[in-house]
Scaffold this motif. Structure first.
Motif, PDB file in Angstrom:
ATOM      1  N   GLY A 108       5.887 119.158 107.231  1.00  0.00           N
ATOM      2  CA  GLY A 108       6.114 120.602 107.067  1.00  0.00           C
ATOM      3  C   GLY A 108       7.515 120.899 106.584  1.00  0.00           C
ATOM      4  N   MET A 109       8.213 121.839 107.262  1.00  0.00           N
ATOM      5  CA  MET A 109       9.552 122.231 106.811  1.00  0.00           C
ATOM      6  C   MET A 109      10.574 121.092 106.981  1.00  0.00           C
ATOM      7  SD  MET A 109      10.307 124.912 109.841  1.00  0.00           S
ATOM      8  CE  MET A 109      11.828 125.534 109.221  1.00  0.00           C
ATOM      9  N   TRP A 110      10.250 120.135 107.854  1.00  0.00           N
ATOM     10  CA  TRP A 110      11.176 119.014 108.080  1.00  0.00           C
ATOM     11  C   TRP A 110      11.235 118.082 106.877  1.00  0.00           C
ATOM     12  CZ3 TRP A 110      14.892 118.890 111.412  1.00  0.00           C
ATOM     13  CH2 TRP A 110      14.823 119.758 112.493  1.00  0.00           C
ATOM     14  N   TRP A 111      10.178 118.112 106.071  1.00  0.00           N
ATOM     15  CA  TRP A 111      10.166 117.253 104.881  1.00  0.00           C
ATOM     16  C   TRP A 111      11.318 117.646 103.944  1.00  0.00           C
ATOM     17  CZ3 TRP A 111      10.102 117.341  99.646  1.00  0.00           C
ATOM     18  CH2 TRP A 111       9.780 116.136  99.005  1.00  0.00           C
ATOM     19  N   LYS A 112      11.441 118.956 103.704  1.00  0.00           N
ATOM     20  CA  LYS A 112      12.478 119.455 102.799  1.00  0.00           C
ATOM     21  C   LYS A 112      13.868 119.168 103.387  1.00  0.00           C
ATOM     22  CE  LYS A 112      12.025 122.983  99.468  1.00  0.00           C
ATOM     23  NZ  LYS A 112      11.472 124.243  99.137  1.00  0.00           N
ATOM     24  N   ARG A 113      13.988 119.403 104.680  1.00  0.00           N
ATOM     25  CA  ARG A 113      15.288 119.163 105.344  1.00  0.00           C
ATOM     26  C   ARG A 113      15.687 117.711 105.220  1.00  0.00           C
ATOM     27  NH1 ARG A 113      14.087 122.627 110.748  1.00  0.00           N
ATOM     28  NH2 ARG A 113      14.393 124.671 109.821  1.00  0.00           N
ATOM     29  N   LEU A 114      14.726 116.818 105.493  1.00  0.00           N
ATOM     30  CA  LEU A 114      14.988 115.375 105.430  1.00  0.00           C
ATOM     31  C   LEU A 114      15.412 114.964 104.021  1.00  0.00           C
ATOM     32  CD1 LEU A 114      14.627 112.449 106.647  1.00  0.00           C
ATOM     33  CD2 LEU A 114      12.311 112.533 105.730  1.00  0.00           C
ATOM     34  N   HIS A 115      14.671 115.415 103.027  1.00  0.00           N
ATOM     35  CA  HIS A 115      14.954 115.002 101.644  1.00  0.00           C
ATOM     36  C   HIS A 115      16.242 115.618 101.130  1.00  0.00           C
ATOM     37  CE1 HIS A 115      11.398 112.580 100.325  1.00  0.00           C
ATOM     38  NE2 HIS A 115      11.114 112.906 101.578  1.00  0.00           N
ATOM     39  N   ASN A 171       4.999 111.403  99.428  1.00  0.00           N
ATOM     40  CA  ASN A 171       3.562 111.511  99.157  1.00  0.00           C
ATOM     41  C   ASN A 171       3.049 112.799  99.808  1.00  0.00           C
ATOM     42  OD1 ASN A 171       2.784 110.846 102.022  1.00  0.00           O
ATOM     43  ND2 ASN A 171       3.898 108.997 101.466  1.00  0.00           N
ATOM     44  N   ASP A 172       1.899 113.260  99.309  1.00  0.00           N
ATOM     45  CA  ASP A 172       1.373 114.557  99.767  1.00  0.00           C
ATOM     46  C   ASP A 172       1.104 114.573 101.268  1.00  0.00           C
ATOM     47  OD1 ASP A 172       1.539 115.403  97.192  1.00  0.00           O
ATOM     48  OD2 ASP A 172      -0.560 114.986  96.717  1.00  0.00           O
ATOM     49  N   ALA A 173       0.617 113.443 101.811  1.00  0.00           N
ATOM     50  CA  ALA A 173       0.278 113.399 103.235  1.00  0.00           C
ATOM     51  C   ALA A 173       1.531 113.630 104.084  1.00  0.00           C
ATOM     52  CB  ALA A 173      -0.347 112.047 103.576  1.00  0.00           C
ATOM     53  N   SER A 174       2.660 113.025 103.680  1.00  0.00           N
ATOM     54  CA  SER A 174       3.904 113.211 104.441  1.00  0.00           C
ATOM     55  C   SER A 174       4.419 114.636 104.300  1.00  0.00           C
ATOM     56  CB  SER A 174       4.982 112.235 103.960  1.00  0.00           C
ATOM     57  OG  SER A 174       4.563 110.924 104.145  1.00  0.00           O
ATOM     58  N   VAL A 175       4.275 115.207 103.106  1.00  0.00           N
ATOM     59  CA  VAL A 175       4.728 116.596 102.900  1.00  0.00           C
ATOM     60  C   VAL A 175       3.971 117.499 103.867  1.00  0.00           C
ATOM     61  CG1 VAL A 175       4.834 118.529 101.248  1.00  0.00           C
ATOM     62  CG2 VAL A 175       5.296 116.198 100.460  1.00  0.00           C
ATOM     63  N   ARG A 176       2.656 117.293 103.981  1.00  0.00           N
ATOM     64  CA  ARG A 176       1.835 118.126 104.875  1.00  0.00           C
ATOM     65  C   ARG A 176       2.193 117.858 106.336  1.00  0.00           C
ATOM     66  NH1 ARG A 176      -2.249 116.994 101.175  1.00  0.00           N
ATOM     67  NH2 ARG A 176      -2.910 115.177 102.367  1.00  0.00           N
TER      68      ARG A 176
END
Ligand code: HEM
Length: 186
Positions: A134-141, A126-131
């Motif tokens: 930050g860069m950890w969102w991409k790493r995690l996914h 969801n957008d709130a988690s992406v914000r």
């Protein structure tokens, strides 16, 4: 209704209908073990389909300029995969409770981590988690996607259609990455 919303509804409709269709109208089996085994296979295969569509979305655009719909709806494809895999988890519990078969510690750890990745990815889609991440969102996914790709590839190692599909999807990701690196290079 917006195109994105109708796409999301289509994904959940197809996903839930496939799950219900295969499980409610399942063939009859002689033993409970066979029945739960069927549930495990059906849920894993439905997860695999939705997982793969999310996994190859970006490479399809990078390599062939096709698949924008998949990219726009990747989030829902991933959530549907997680939903289906939660049902797989339910069948894992039922199967081992009914059969009393022993589970290897490595299966619990590596397979268990696969479920954890699916759930964390679904909860942060969801957008709130992406914000917030930050860069950890991409790493995690990215880590979660590759990890679960590995579990699928390993599970299907001796299933010709399964390993062929997993390797083809992995090949697309690799080819897209190489292409992006080349185009970024000055
Ligand atoms: C503790 C974790 C897990 C356990 C104990 C478990 C258990 C099982 C069992 C008992 C089967 C049925 C095998 C058969 O009847 O041939 C199965 C099938 C399968 N599972 Fe799981 N599973 C786990 C996690 C996962 C995860 C995380 C994934 C994928 C990321 C996965 C993907 C699959 C696949 C691809 C199949 C085979 C489906 C087919 O035959 O087409 N499993 N699992």
């Amino acid at each position: 209704m917006s195109a994105r919303r109708s796409g999301r509804e289509l994904i959940f409709l197809v996903g839930i209908a496939s799950l219900l269709g295969c499980l409610v109208f399942a063939p009859t089996f002689e033993t409970v073990k066979e029945g739960y085994g069927y549930g495990l296979r059906v849920t894993a295969r439905i997860t695999f389909v939705f997982f793969l569509l999310a996994y190859i979305a970006r490479p399809m655009v990078v390599l062939f300029r096709k698949g924008q719909w998949l990219v726009r709806h990747r989030r829902y494809l991933g959530v549907m995969a997680a939903l289906s895999h939660t049902v797989h988890f339910g069948y894992v519990l039922l199967y081992f409770a009914a059969t009393g078969e022993a589970l290897e510690v490595t299966t619990i750890i590596f397979g268990g981590l696969g479920f954890v990745f699916f759930w964390i990815m679904a909860l942060t889609s969801n957008d709130a988690s992406v914000r917030a991440l930050g860069m950890w969102w991409k790493r995690l996914h990215r880590t979660g996607m590759h990890y679960n790709w590995l579990i699928f590839a390993q599970t299907y190692l001796f299933t010709p259609w399964g390993i062929a599909v997993a390797l083809a999807a992995g090949g697309l990701r690799l080819a897209a990455r190489i292409k992006q690196r080349r185009t970024r290079r000055p």
